[in-house]
Design a protein around this motif. Structure first.
Motif, PDB file in Angstrom:
ATOM      1  N   ASP A  31       0.863  -1.171   0.000  1.00 35.91           N
ATOM      2  CA  ASP A  31       0.000   0.000   0.000  1.00 35.91           C
ATOM      3  C   ASP A  31       0.899   1.220   0.000  1.00 35.91           C
ATOM      4  O   ASP A  31       1.762   1.360   0.881  1.00 35.91           O
ATOM      5  CB  ASP A  31      -0.901   0.003   1.239  1.00 35.91           C
ATOM      6  CG  ASP A  31      -1.781   1.235   1.295  1.00 35.91           C
ATOM      7  OD1 ASP A  31      -2.799   1.266   0.576  1.00 35.91           O
ATOM      8  OD2 ASP A  31      -1.423   2.169   2.038  1.00 35.91           O
ATOM      9  N   VAL A  32       0.738   2.093  -0.999  1.00 40.04           N
ATOM     10  CA  VAL A  32       1.640   3.233  -1.143  1.00 40.04           C
ATOM     11  C   VAL A  32       1.528   4.185   0.052  1.00 40.04           C
ATOM     12  O   VAL A  32       2.525   4.779   0.464  1.00 40.04           O
ATOM     13  CB  VAL A  32       1.417   3.950  -2.499  1.00 40.04           C
ATOM     14  CG1 VAL A  32       0.123   4.739  -2.513  1.00 40.04           C
ATOM     15  CG2 VAL A  32       2.596   4.843  -2.846  1.00 40.04           C
ATOM     16  N   HIS A  33       0.335   4.307   0.637  1.00 37.96           N
ATOM     17  CA  HIS A  33       0.177   5.169   1.811  1.00 37.96           C
ATOM     18  C   HIS A  33       0.958   4.617   3.003  1.00 37.96           C
ATOM     19  O   HIS A  33       1.622   5.363   3.728  1.00 37.96           O
ATOM     20  CB  HIS A  33      -1.297   5.345   2.160  1.00 37.96           C
ATOM     21  CG  HIS A  33      -2.065   6.071   1.111  1.00 37.96           C
ATOM     22  ND1 HIS A  33      -2.627   5.431   0.040  1.00 37.96           N
ATOM     23  CD2 HIS A  33      -2.332   7.385   0.942  1.00 37.96           C
ATOM     24  CE1 HIS A  33      -3.219   6.314  -0.742  1.00 37.96           C
ATOM     25  NE2 HIS A  33      -3.056   7.515  -0.214  1.00 37.96           N
ATOM     26  N   HIS A  87       7.018   7.876  -7.664  1.00 38.06           N
ATOM     27  CA  HIS A  87       8.033   8.686  -8.337  1.00 38.06           C
ATOM     28  C   HIS A  87       8.476   9.836  -7.430  1.00 38.06           C
ATOM     29  O   HIS A  87       9.685  10.068  -7.251  1.00 38.06           O
ATOM     30  CB  HIS A  87       7.460   9.227  -9.655  1.00 38.06           C
ATOM     31  CG  HIS A  87       8.406  10.099 -10.395  1.00 38.06           C
ATOM     32  ND1 HIS A  87       9.168   9.638 -11.442  1.00 38.06           N
ATOM     33  CD2 HIS A  87       8.722  11.417 -10.254  1.00 38.06           C
ATOM     34  CE1 HIS A  87       9.913  10.631 -11.903  1.00 38.06           C
ATOM     35  NE2 HIS A  87       9.650  11.717 -11.203  1.00 38.06           N
ATOM     36  N   GLU A  88       7.523  10.530  -6.842  1.00 40.73           N
ATOM     37  CA  GLU A  88       7.878  11.646  -5.950  1.00 40.73           C
ATOM     38  C   GLU A  88       8.563  11.127  -4.691  1.00 40.73           C
ATOM     39  O   GLU A  88       9.515  11.740  -4.204  1.00 40.73           O
ATOM     40  CB  GLU A  88       6.642  12.477  -5.606  1.00 40.73           C
ATOM     41  CG  GLU A  88       5.963  13.124  -6.800  1.00 40.73           C
ATOM     42  CD  GLU A  88       6.897  13.945  -7.686  1.00 40.73           C
ATOM     43  OE1 GLU A  88       7.827  14.593  -7.170  1.00 40.73           O
ATOM     44  OE2 GLU A  88       6.691  13.933  -8.911  1.00 40.73           O
ATOM     45  N   LEU A  89       8.113   9.986  -4.171  1.00 41.77           N
ATOM     46  CA  LEU A  89       8.769   9.387  -3.013  1.00 41.77           C
ATOM     47  C   LEU A  89      10.202   8.986  -3.358  1.00 41.77           C
ATOM     48  O   LEU A  89      11.106   9.103  -2.525  1.00 41.77           O
ATOM     49  CB  LEU A  89       7.969   8.180  -2.521  1.00 41.77           C
ATOM     50  CG  LEU A  89       8.447   7.542  -1.231  1.00 41.77           C
ATOM     51  CD1 LEU A  89       8.356   8.526  -0.064  1.00 41.77           C
ATOM     52  CD2 LEU A  89       7.637   6.280  -0.937  1.00 41.77           C
ATOM     53  N   ARG A 124      -1.850   7.058 -10.385  1.00 43.57           N
ATOM     54  CA  ARG A 124      -1.718   7.871  -9.178  1.00 43.57           C
ATOM     55  C   ARG A 124      -0.666   7.254  -8.253  1.00 43.57           C
ATOM     56  O   ARG A 124       0.188   7.945  -7.707  1.00 43.57           O
ATOM     57  CB  ARG A 124      -3.086   7.961  -8.492  1.00 43.57           C
ATOM     58  CG  ARG A 124      -3.144   8.924  -7.359  1.00 43.57           C
ATOM     59  CD  ARG A 124      -4.553   9.217  -6.835  1.00 43.57           C
ATOM     60  NE  ARG A 124      -5.522   8.135  -6.927  1.00 43.57           N
ATOM     61  CZ  ARG A 124      -6.502   8.066  -7.840  1.00 43.57           C
ATOM     62  NH1 ARG A 124      -6.654   8.999  -8.737  1.00 43.57           N
ATOM     63  NH2 ARG A 124      -7.347   7.043  -7.836  1.00 43.57           N
ATOM     64  N   GLU A 125      -0.711   5.919  -8.097  1.00 48.09           N
ATOM     65  CA  GLU A 125       0.279   5.246  -7.268  1.00 48.09           C
ATOM     66  C   GLU A 125       1.689   5.463  -7.820  1.00 48.09           C
ATOM     67  O   GLU A 125       2.626   5.724  -7.072  1.00 48.09           O
ATOM     68  CB  GLU A 125      -0.019   3.747  -7.188  1.00 48.09           C
ATOM     69  CG  GLU A 125       1.002   2.990  -6.359  1.00 48.09           C
ATOM     70  CD  GLU A 125       0.736   1.504  -6.355  1.00 48.09           C
ATOM     71  OE1 GLU A 125       1.243   0.816  -7.276  1.00 48.09           O
ATOM     72  OE2 GLU A 125       0.043   1.031  -5.444  1.00 48.09           O
TER      73      GLU A 125
END
Length: 158
Positions: free
Chosen positions: A22-24, A79-81, A73-74
């Motif tokens: 889970d990306v969150h 990418h930003e992470l 979106r994930e």
């Protein structure tokens, strides 16, 4: 390229991935490890970018396009992470100039650094894109040929 591969391998070894992925939850783990919160902020109509990382004095803000598919979106968030994990900095504009350009309503004194896709060097962009893809690949090893082989070998030697 081998230096980038070694760097990514080290980052991936140190990065515990939540199961199920889970990306969150991953962002929460990275935030805990860095000792500063990461806030995921959906926005529609980001101008010229799909995602944006803003590091304030106390918080990392990751803006991402909300009007896209969940897998995209994930990937934007990953990418930003990846930019956060690689500790990238923009070369062309100072943080106050970037803040004024990308978020004119934001107080530039609050922002320590701002990263949007338009602000990266192409090498940093490639590095973040590759790391985001590697994180996702590692999170679902059974979907890749290597992952299926690894799972099959694990089953045979278990």
């Amino acid at each position: 390229m081998s230096r980038t591969r070694r760097r990514h391998a080290a980052l991936l070894r140190e990065l515990p991935l939540p199961v199920p992925f889970d990306v969150h939850a991953l962002c929460d783990q990275v935030a805990a490890r860095r000792g500063r919160p990461i806030r995921l902020l959906p926005m529609s109509g980001l101008t010229g970018v799909c995602g944006l990382w803003i590091a304030t004095d106390h918080t990392d803000l990751i803006f991402h396009e909300s009007e896209t598919t969940p897998p995209h979106r994930e990937h934007i968030i990953l990418h930003e992470l990846a930019h956060v994990l690689c500790d990238h900095y923009p070369a062309s504009l100072d943080p106050a100039e970037q803040a004024a350009m990308l978020l004119p309503g934001l107080d530039p004194a609050m922002v320590r650094r701002v990263l949007g896709r338009a602000g990266y060097s192409s090498a940093e962009e490639r590095e973040a894109e590759l790391l985001a893809s590697l994180i996702r690949q590692r999170a679902t090893p059974g979907r890749t040929v290597t992952g299926r082989l690894r799972n099959a070998l694990d089953d045979d030697f278990a």
